[in-house]
Design an enzyme around this catalytic site. Structure first.
Site, short mmCIF file in Angstrom:
data_model
loop_
_atom_site.label_atom_id
_atom_site.label_comp_id
_atom_site.label_asym_id
_atom_site.label_seq_id
_atom_site.Cartn_x
_atom_site.Cartn_y
_atom_site.Cartn_z
CE LYS A 1 -1.56 -4.01 3.34
NZ LYS A 1 -1.61 -5.28 2.61
CB SER B 1 -0.89 0.00 1.26
OG SER B 1 -1.59 1.22 1.40
CE1 TYR C 1 -4.31 -2.37 4.97
CE2 TYR C 1 -3.53 -0.16 4.40
CZ TYR C 1 -3.97 -1.41 4.03
OH TYR C 1 -4.08 -1.72 2.69
#
Length: 295
Positions: free
Chosen positions: A186, A169, A182
């Site tokens: 990533k 991401s 998150y």
């Protein structure tokens, strides 16, 4: 001294090769007959990746925690003439991953393409994150990558042939507010892929390729109302994301940002923190937050 000259020569060759690739894209390789294991295959990017890879002649091993959705993917592939196998697996559980790998080797054969796509996200502030949420995020988004790579890399190394692909991401390059777990997961994926790529280069295993794709927001429904001021962080369609991802895989490209922003990491390292703070405050990339998260 000769080692220094060799280093500079290799760097010059690398820069020239990169410039040439910008003008003349390398030809796409064939993946006909490869066996591709795709996680998160029951929906969104995972299902589209399965469909696209199957059309290119790959045998698909579809993996998802949602048995019904995963079986739908398998049926779609078979109805279109593809070869597909479905396995229901909770990627949070190491024992299920090990059991999956054993069954796939026995029932399907060697996996030659590992597509680590599955991911979960809890958009909320850090104090609202529970230990379970944080654990889930890292088990699915990172640890499953490690475990699956460990299961299937040995055979790739024996044959010096294979491809490991990961969906990371933009948040794996620059951290996002209210997406702390998150973003951290990533970043870990990008670090894993970079480290593994260098490891394989050291071992002279040039037949094993890695691709790590870092898209901005993708309209898969994982988050609600993704947005940024003036559209500076665009919301991508799943179809565009998959098309560009598969294109990168077929050309053995390594780190790919969608949309292209190869300068992003350089800018992050060069500009002062205060400048980055101002840029992030202006762009204001964000999604709707949650009060209680479900996987």
């Amino acid at each position: 001294m000769s080692n220094v000259f060799e280093l500079f020569w290799q760097m010059m060759v690398g820069f020239v090769s990169a410039f040439i690739r910008l003008i003349w894209k390398p030809s796409a390789k064939s993946i006909h007959g490869e066996t591709a294991l795709v996680t998160g295959a029951g929906h969104g990017l995972g299902r589209l990746l399965c469909i696209r890879l199957a059309k290119l002649g790959a045998k698909i091993v579809a993996v998802d925690v949602n048995e019904e959705a995963n079986q739908e993917t398998v049926e779609i592939l078979k109805q279109n003439g593809g070869i597909a196998f479905g396995y229901t697996v909770d990627l949070r559980k190491a024992e299920e991953i090990h059991r999956l790998a054993s069954k796939v080797r026995d029932e399907v054969g060697d996996v030659t393409m590992l597509i680590n796509n599955a991911g979960i996200i809890y958009p909320t502030d850090i104090l609202s994150l529970t230990e379970e949420m944080i654990s889930n995020t890292f088990r699915v988004n990172v640890i499953s990558h490690f475990l699956l790579i460990k299961e299937f890399l040995s055979n790739m190394k024996r044959k010096n042939h294979g491809h490991i692909f990961a969906i990371a991401s933009y948040a794996g390059l620059i951290g996002n507010a209210f997406l702390t777990d998150y973003s951290a997961s990533k970043h870990a994926v990008v670090g894993l892929m970079e480290g593994l790529r260098n490891e394989l280069k050291r071992q002279k295993l040039n037949g094993i390729n890695l691709t790590c794709v870092c898209p901005s927001f993708v309209s898969t429904g994982m988050v609600q109302n993704p947005r940024a001021r003036l559209g500076l962080v665009p919301v991508l369609t799943p179809e565009y994301t998959v098309n560009k991802s598969v294109e990168a895989l077929l050309r053995n490209e390594f780190l790919v940002t969608l949309p292209s922003a190869t300068f992003q990491r350089v800018v992050r390292d060069l500009v002062p923190d205060s400048v980055m703070d101002a840029l992030q405050a202006y762009v204001r990339a964000e999604v709707d937050l949650i009060d209680n998260a479900d996987e």
